[in-house]
Write a protein that holds these residues in place. Structure first.
Motif: not given
Ligand code: FAD
Length: 437
Positions: A19, A22-23, A44-45, A57, A98, A121, A154, A199, A292, A313, A324-327
């Motif tokens: 995956g 960002l992570g 990466e898929s 953010g 992003r 995968l 992923d 979004r 979304w 995630d 803060s998910g991406a954070g």
């Protein structure tokens, strides 16, 4: 006579990152920065990198202290033409597009030539505990690859989480604990948060002369079962928008229909009928917004098993109301890279080292997940059992001033909690724990 020796491998282990969100990209970048003896392959898929979604953010505990603007909080009172100013909440997020961050990451990633695209995968096979044989990755296209350590970055529908929790559930069943087996199996699939997010991004010139005037600062508008957040991105050239609509009772259920579809600005504005002309103008200006369905991952009892770890995630997808998910994906990548690159961590003890990562990161990320859910309940005037408010006021979203002040106080303390400490302090904690490895 000259003797030819086989070259001595300096690689301590090979990491496969599944995956390239960002992570995954940040983990690869941090590993590159902190180590010279770890080989990294990224699978990466997608056929190429494409960032869905618009702005993002992150909190100062990652971005460092800065002169951040305040976030303005407004309340939409039913049947009123304008939203009511509740208060300013500080400090605000560091906000950006992003795809800009993704481009920077790929530019700096020397391992960019080790990103394998169109590799989805399906599952992995890890040798029995105690064996140091490679882990085998099985891809949907029928090919395989191997690694010493597997990181599942992923995303929310993680195939790595699926294999990990299927294995853990099978082990619980073999031990005669079918209740635990069923519980573990229920953690594989994400659940709907009851919310849909619309979004999109609007160039600021499109908002010139419109009734929306909060172009240059982060703003949150809250109301009964709905909220809108907007903030500037791309050095103030555009405004990022996320508008949420909640279906009461929908949390934890299965969402019918596709998770992400395209819609139009006017369609989104219709969902916010009766809100101010500023909000109407803002939402109508969105070009091809995405509709979304926001999903989350249930609290997992572990993010690691053997030589496999989940980050981002895949481990703890959350609603975005704590911003803060991406954070959290970034923090996971940073701490995991710190641990893996430490000289005391070797192939023989890496599964123990992963437990340090789990100890440091899992409960913190889960705390953010919970805080985000609580913020959603505040934004949507959804919380039950508040004093000083009648059922009629509650169902209409007609809140007295003291309630709004209480909501402002709670939101501010939630945001301050997210600021608590810094990622560098957590890195020091990781280094301390590594001394006992
Ligand atoms: C409406 C909304 C607003 C948000 N706003 C914010 C915000 O303001 N701030 C914030 O911090 N977070 C926000 N988030 C959360 C944030 O987007 C995620 O937490 C973050 O993108 C997670 O990163 P990740 O790398 O873990 O996963 P992802 O970004 O989902 O990346 C996963 C990658 O894995 C790939 N992949 C998936 N399956 C496979 C497979 N089987 N094999 C190989 N590759 C695979 C995917 O193609 C993708 O590239 C928001 C989320 C939503 C829904």
């Amino acid at each position: 006579m000259s003797s030819t020796k086989a070259p001595v491998s300096t690689t301590k282990f090979r990491v496969a990152i599944v995956g390239a969100g960002l992570g995954g990209l940040l983990l690869a970048l941090f590993l590159q920065k902190y180590s010279t003896d770890i080989d990294v392959d990224i699978y990466e898929s997608a056929a190429k990198l494409a960032e869905l979604g618009a702005g993002i953010g992150v909190w100062p505990r990652i971005a460092g202290t800065r002169d951040s603007a305040e976030m303005a909080l407004y309340y939409r009172k039913a049947d009123e033409p304008e939203e009511v100013d509740v208060r300013a909440i500080e400090p605000a997020l560091l906000t950006f597009r992003r795809s800009d961050l993704q481009a920077v990451l790929v530019k700096h990633l020397q391992a960019a030539d080790r990103i394998f695209y169109s590799k989805r995968l399906a599952a992995y096979v890890e040798p029995k505990a105690g064996s140091l044989d490679p882990i085998v990755l099985q891809f949907k296209d029928g090919t395989t690859a191997t690694c010493d350590l597997l990181v599942g970055s992923d995303g929310i529908r993680s195939a790595v989480r699926r294999t990990m929790f299927s294995e853990l559930a099978d082990a619980a069943k073999d031990n005669g604990d079918s209740e635990q087996a069923a519980k573990l199996r229920s953690m594989i699939d994400p659940v709907w948060s009851g919310q849909v997010a619309y979004r999109g991004v609007v160039p600021v010139d499109k908002l010139e002369g419109s009734a929306f005037t909060d172009i240059d600062k982060p703003v949150i508008f809250i109301g009964k079962n709905k909220n809108v957040i907007s903030y500037p991105i791309s050095r103030g050239e555009a405004v990022n928008i996320a508008a949420f609509v909640r279906t009461p009772g929908g949390e934890g259920t299965t969402y019918e229909g596709p998770w992400v579809t395209e819609c139009t600005g006017p369609e989104v504005a219709e969902k916010f009928e009766g809100w101010s002309s500023g909000i109407q103008d803002l939402l109508k200006a969105m070009d091809k917004p995405l509709d979304w369905a926001v999903h989350t991952v249930r609290e997992l009892p572990t993010n690691v098993s053997g030589r496999v770890a989940l980050i981002g995630d895949a481990a703890h997808a959350m609603t975005p109301h704590q911003g803060s998910g991406a954070g959290q994906a970034i923090e996971d990548g940073f701490i995991l890279a710190t641990i893996l690159s430490h000289p005391s961590v070797k192939l023989s003890n890496v599964s123990k080292a992963l437990k340090i990562h789990d100890e440091l990161r899992r409960s913190f990320a889960h705390g953010v997940q919970l805080a985000s859910q609580q913020n959603a309940d505040l934004y949507h005037l959804y919380r039950l059992g508040w004093e000083h408010i009648t059922a009629a006021q509650s169902s209409k979203g007609d809140y007295p001033r003291e309630m709004l002040d209480a909501i402002g106080d709670e939101l501010e303390s939630a945001m301050r909690w997210a600021l608590h400490g810094s990622i560098l302090e957590d890195q020091q904690k990781a280094l301390k724990l590594l001394e006992q490895l």
